[in-house]
Design a protein around this motif. Sequence first.
Motif, PDB file in Angstrom:
ATOM      1  N   VAL A  57       0.851  -1.187   0.000  1.00 49.19           N
ATOM      2  CA  VAL A  57       0.000   0.000   0.000  1.00 49.19           C
ATOM      3  C   VAL A  57       0.885   1.236   0.000  1.00 49.19           C
ATOM      4  N   THR A  58       0.400   2.299  -0.614  1.00 47.81           N
ATOM      5  CA  THR A  58       1.071   3.602  -0.569  1.00 47.81           C
ATOM      6  C   THR A  58       0.058   4.647  -0.147  1.00 47.81           C
ATOM      7  N   LEU A  59       0.556   5.683   0.484  1.00 45.70           N
ATOM      8  CA  LEU A  59      -0.322   6.736   0.985  1.00 45.70           C
ATOM      9  C   LEU A  59      -0.810   7.646  -0.135  1.00 45.70           C
ATOM     10  N   THR A  60      -2.077   8.031  -0.024  1.00 41.91           N
ATOM     11  CA  THR A  60      -2.603   9.089  -0.893  1.00 41.91           C
ATOM     12  C   THR A  60      -2.129  10.424  -0.331  1.00 41.91           C
ATOM     13  N   ASP A  61      -2.440  11.511  -1.032  1.00 44.79           N
ATOM     14  CA  ASP A  61      -2.061  12.828  -0.504  1.00 44.79           C
ATOM     15  C   ASP A  61      -2.735  13.086   0.840  1.00 44.79           C
ATOM     16  N   GLU A  62      -4.015  12.679   0.934  1.00 44.81           N
ATOM     17  CA  GLU A  62      -4.720  12.842   2.221  1.00 44.81           C
ATOM     18  C   GLU A  62      -4.061  11.981   3.300  1.00 44.81           C
ATOM     19  N   GLY A  63      -3.656  10.776   2.901  1.00 46.82           N
ATOM     20  CA  GLY A  63      -3.001   9.880   3.850  1.00 46.82           C
ATOM     21  C   GLY A  63      -1.681  10.441   4.341  1.00 46.82           C
ATOM     22  N   LYS A  64      -0.935  11.089   3.434  1.00 46.52           N
ATOM     23  CA  LYS A  64       0.349  11.682   3.826  1.00 46.52           C
ATOM     24  C   LYS A  64       0.151  12.800   4.848  1.00 46.52           C
ATOM     25  N   VAL A  65      -0.902  13.600   4.679  1.00 43.16           N
ATOM     26  CA  VAL A  65      -1.194  14.677   5.636  1.00 43.16           C
ATOM     27  C   VAL A  65      -1.475  14.091   7.015  1.00 43.16           C
ATOM     28  N   LEU A  66      -2.345  13.061   7.048  1.00 43.09           N
ATOM     29  CA  LEU A  66      -2.686  12.439   8.330  1.00 43.09           C
ATOM     30  C   LEU A  66      -1.460  11.784   8.954  1.00 43.09           C
ATOM     31  N   TYR A  67      -0.673  11.108   8.143  1.00 41.06           N
ATOM     32  CA  TYR A  67       0.504  10.409   8.659  1.00 41.06           C
ATOM     33  C   TYR A  67       1.507  11.375   9.270  1.00 41.06           C
ATOM     34  N   SER A  68       1.701  12.541   8.656  1.00 43.17           N
ATOM     35  CA  SER A  68       2.684  13.498   9.178  1.00 43.17           C
ATOM     36  C   SER A  68       2.306  13.956  10.589  1.00 43.17           C
ATOM     37  N   HIS A  69       1.005  14.128  10.815  1.00 38.06           N
ATOM     38  CA  HIS A  69       0.553  14.544  12.153  1.00 38.06           C
ATOM     39  C   HIS A  69       0.654  13.385  13.146  1.00 38.06           C
ATOM     40  N   LEU A  70       0.258  12.194  12.707  1.00 43.61           N
ATOM     41  CA  LEU A  70       0.298  11.038  13.607  1.00 43.61           C
ATOM     42  C   LEU A  70       1.733  10.643  13.954  1.00 43.61           C
ATOM     43  N   LYS A  71       2.634  10.823  13.003  1.00 47.68           N
ATOM     44  CA  LYS A  71       4.044  10.509  13.269  1.00 47.68           C
ATOM     45  C   LYS A  71       4.563  11.348  14.439  1.00 47.68           C
ATOM     46  N   THR A  72       4.254  12.635  14.412  1.00 45.91           N
ATOM     47  CA  THR A  72       4.657  13.519  15.510  1.00 45.91           C
ATOM     48  C   THR A  72       4.016  13.096  16.822  1.00 45.91           C
ATOM     49  N   ALA A  73       2.721  12.760  16.747  1.00 43.19           N
ATOM     50  CA  ALA A  73       1.992  12.390  17.967  1.00 43.19           C
ATOM     51  C   ALA A  73       2.520  11.094  18.566  1.00 43.19           C
ATOM     52  N   PHE A  74       2.700  10.053  17.745  1.00 42.37           N
ATOM     53  CA  PHE A  74       3.158   8.766  18.269  1.00 42.37           C
ATOM     54  C   PHE A  74       4.621   8.817  18.726  1.00 42.37           C
ATOM     55  N   GLU A  75       5.428   9.633  18.064  1.00 43.31           N
ATOM     56  CA  GLU A  75       6.808   9.806  18.539  1.00 43.31           C
ATOM     57  C   GLU A  75       6.820  10.508  19.896  1.00 43.31           C
ATOM     58  N   ALA A  76       5.896  11.463  20.077  1.00 42.98           N
ATOM     59  CA  ALA A  76       5.801  12.157  21.367  1.00 42.98           C
ATOM     60  C   ALA A  76       5.340  11.196  22.458  1.00 42.98           C
ATOM     61  N   ILE A  77       4.401  10.316  22.128  1.00 39.61           N
ATOM     62  CA  ILE A  77       3.934   9.316  23.094  1.00 39.61           C
ATOM     63  C   ILE A  77       5.081   8.385  23.480  1.00 39.61           C
ATOM     64  N   ALA A  78       5.834   7.929  22.460  1.00 41.85           N
ATOM     65  CA  ALA A  78       6.963   7.033  22.732  1.00 41.85           C
ATOM     66  C   ALA A  78       8.019   7.715  23.603  1.00 41.85           C
ATOM     67  N   ALA A  79       8.266   9.011  23.333  1.00 39.91           N
ATOM     68  CA  ALA A  79       9.238   9.750  24.137  1.00 39.91           C
ATOM     69  C   ALA A  79       8.745   9.902  25.574  1.00 39.91           C
ATOM     70  N   GLY A  80       7.436  10.142  25.709  1.00 37.42           N
ATOM     71  CA  GLY A  80       6.859  10.253  27.038  1.00 37.42           C
ATOM     72  C   GLY A  80       6.980   8.959  27.818  1.00 37.42           C
ATOM     73  N   GLU A  81       6.706   7.838  27.156  1.00 36.34           N
ATOM     74  CA  GLU A  81       6.821   6.529  27.813  1.00 36.34           C
ATOM     75  C   GLU A  81       8.269   6.250  28.223  1.00 36.34           C
ATOM     76  N   GLU A  82       9.199   6.610  27.373  1.00 43.18           N
ATOM     77  CA  GLU A  82      10.611   6.392  27.673  1.00 43.18           C
ATOM     78  C   GLU A  82      11.057   7.265  28.854  1.00 43.18           C
ATOM     79  N   ASN A  83      10.543   8.488  28.853  1.00 43.32           N
ATOM     80  CA  ASN A  83      10.883   9.397  29.956  1.00 43.32           C
ATOM     81  C   ASN A  83      10.330   8.879  31.282  1.00 43.32           C
ATOM     82  N   LEU A  84       9.089   8.389  31.263  1.00 41.49           N
ATOM     83  CA  LEU A  84       8.491   7.827  32.474  1.00 41.49           C
ATOM     84  C   LEU A  84       9.268   6.600  32.951  1.00 41.49           C
ATOM     85  N   LYS A  85       9.714   5.776  32.003  1.00 40.18           N
ATOM     86  CA  LYS A  85      10.505   4.595  32.367  1.00 40.18           C
ATOM     87  C   LYS A  85      11.821   5.026  33.017  1.00 40.18           C
TER      88      LYS A  85
END
Length: 296
Positions: A57-85
């Motif tokens: 599968v490849t992302l559509t233009d709409e998919g790329k927009v959503l992915y760019s925001h989710l990438k930031t969000a999930f990376e922030a969640i992962a950083a938060g979990e690592e910091n808590l650990k």
Amino acid sequence: MESNLSLYKIFYTVASTGNISRSAEKLYISQPAISKSIGRLEENLKATLFIRNSRGVTLTDEGKVLYSHLKTAFEAIAAGEENLKHISDLGIGHIRIGVSATLGKYMLLPYLKDFVLRYPHIKITIKCQSTVHTLSMLEHNEIDIGLIGKSDSIKNLELFPLGEIEDVFVATSSYLENLELREGSSKSDFFKSGNLMLLDEENLTRSYIDSYFLKHHIETHHILEISDMDLLIEFARIGLGIACVIKEFVTDDISAGTLMELPLPAPIKKREICFAWSSKTALSQSAKTFLEFCRA
């Protein structure tokens, strides 16, 4: 949020791998479940997110927009979990303790000495003040724990008793001898003729002693108010007057004869010293760790 987080997680994983079967293995769910979830997300967002082909599968233009925001969000969640650990692994935290200077020196310090060795990454802030101010700060959630003398007026607090203290009156033998020569009074009359050194009226200990005077109809004529117990003890040692102090803090002086404990018409009832915290506010993990350490 239009779609729940699990749908976004599935979308993010598929977009990152570019392959539904690999995403299924990574998420431990079936390929049909992933396809169904992507379909639901596309339906909710009213947008096509992927172009499906034989290689994946490849992302559509709409998919790329959503992915760019989710990438930031999930990376922030992962950083938060690592910091808590990291915080959990090192035991990082902060405790705010309120205590009078005297109780801090004689009762809190021994606990802190060993605690900071075992938990070096817990920051400790000490607010040195009267018990009245400590109780006020507990009420307004400005400190986590207070070290106080127990009284009947205390409300909405959880208490952990540390032991009892006894209030006594002490003076040097030379002061008492000079008082007898000057005033012609005996040790039992020192309340009327002696220079009584008491904590000031903002202190709960003073209220406790005033209640004792009232209960036993004791008259006092000469009172010197002092804000600090250590100063009371030092003034008594140099023969300035008769000080009301905590006996446990002058045991060595009494044993050595530096200070004499004076007879009272009735013993002053012992008081409990306690760690206290608000029953209305949950303790932090660091504060719980400190109390568990002190209980051990």
